[in-house]
Design an enzyme around this catalytic site. Structure first.
Site, PDB file in Angstrom:
ATOM      1  N   GLY A 198      -0.384  -3.198   3.983  1.00 44.29           N
ATOM      2  CA  GLY A 198       0.394  -2.277   4.795  1.00 44.29           C
ATOM      3  C   GLY A 198       0.231  -0.855   4.287  1.00 44.29           C
ATOM      4  O   GLY A 198      -0.046  -0.640   3.100  1.00 44.29           O
TER       5      GLY A 198
ATOM      6  N   CYS B 152       2.595  -1.476  -4.454  1.00 45.92           N
ATOM      7  CA  CYS B 152       2.492  -0.354  -3.523  1.00 45.92           C
ATOM      8  C   CYS B 152       1.247   0.442  -3.879  1.00 45.92           C
ATOM      9  O   CYS B 152       1.014   0.728  -5.054  1.00 45.92           O
ATOM     10  CB  CYS B 152       3.745   0.518  -3.651  1.00 45.92           C
ATOM     11  SG  CYS B 152       3.740   1.932  -2.534  1.00 45.92           S
ATOM     12  N   LEU B 153       0.469   0.811  -2.852  1.00 45.53           N
ATOM     13  CA  LEU B 153      -0.755   1.573  -3.107  1.00 45.53           C
ATOM     14  C   LEU B 153      -0.439   2.942  -3.715  1.00 45.53           C
ATOM     15  O   LEU B 153      -1.295   3.552  -4.335  1.00 45.53           O
ATOM     16  CB  LEU B 153      -1.563   1.733  -1.817  1.00 45.53           C
ATOM     17  CG  LEU B 153      -2.084   0.410  -1.217  1.00 45.53           C
ATOM     18  CD1 LEU B 153      -2.755   0.665   0.128  1.00 45.53           C
ATOM     19  CD2 LEU B 153      -3.035  -0.293  -2.177  1.00 45.53           C
TER      20      LEU B 153
ATOM     21  N   GLU C 209       7.250  -0.820   4.440  1.00 46.37           N
ATOM     22  CA  GLU C 209       6.614   0.336   5.100  1.00 46.37           C
ATOM     23  C   GLU C 209       7.630   1.196   5.837  1.00 46.37           C
ATOM     24  O   GLU C 209       7.512   2.425   5.846  1.00 46.37           O
ATOM     25  CB  GLU C 209       5.509  -0.132   6.060  1.00 46.37           C
ATOM     26  CG  GLU C 209       4.385  -0.946   5.422  1.00 46.37           C
ATOM     27  CD  GLU C 209       3.764  -0.320   4.192  1.00 46.37           C
ATOM     28  OE1 GLU C 209       3.774   0.920   4.065  1.00 46.37           O
ATOM     29  OE2 GLU C 209       3.282  -1.078   3.318  1.00 46.37           O
TER      30      GLU C 209
HETATM   31 ZN   LIG Z   1       4.172   1.113  -0.477  1.00 44.48          ZN
END
Ligand SMILES: [Zn+2]
Length: 172
Positions: A46, A94-95, A137
């Site tokens: 996401g 989380c990216l 998100e």
């Molecule tokens: Zn994230």
């Protein structure tokens, strides 16, 4: 399509509340394409536009497994309109907080209202991984990070770690 840079903690833009999308135009379609390319490359399940530094309420998701066909989903102006009392726990990452994972408890099922790329408003009910990804998100579109759902002690520790690393990079 183009790969874009994913901003990371402690970048202050991650705390911005994103603006609603007003129109599905060429620029928005380009952003969505870039979000998918960047998300698949990362790889992630996401991505919210603010993670590319763009404060618009745009979310891309693909929860298909590696051996399955890609299943890209776009959510414009997504909002949670119902969530279950029942909770579920997932180890989240989380990216924008690379290589940090922690268990987060959230409602197991949610109903999300959003606009699709066709401009139509839709609602879906999600459970399991999709429910977690959507909540994660949608949090991003409101300036909230998954570390806001863990203990203050753990959160302070990870923020400190990333702040130090950013300072180190700035000096080098
Ligand atoms: Zn994230």
């Amino acid at each position: 399509m183009a790969l874009r840079e994913i901003i990371t903690l402690p970048d202050k833009r991650l705390r911005l509340v994103s603006e609603p999308v007003k129109a599905v135009d060429a620029e928005l379609r380009r952003l969505v394409d870039d979000m998918f390319e960047t998300m698949y490359k990362a790889p992630g399940v996401g991505l919210a536009a603010i993670q590319l530094g763009i404060a618009q309420r745009v979310v891309t998701v693909d929860t298909s497994k590696k051996d399955e066909e890609k299943a890209p989903q776009v959510f414009l102006n997504p909002e949670i309109v119902w969530s279950s009392e029942e909770k579920g726990t997932y180890e989240e990452g989380c990216l924008s907080i690379p290589e940090y994972y922690e268990e987060v408890e959230r409602p197991e099922r949610v109903k999300v209202r959003f606009t699709g790329l066709d401009g139509k408003t839709q609602e879906i009910e999600a459970n399991g991984l999709l429910a977690t990804v959507l909540q994660h998100e949608i949090d991003h579109t409101n300036g909230t990070l998954f570390i806001d759902h863990i203990s203050k002690l753990k959160r302070d520790r990870v923020i400190k770690k990333f702040t130090k690393a950013a300072k180190r990079e700035a000096v080098e």
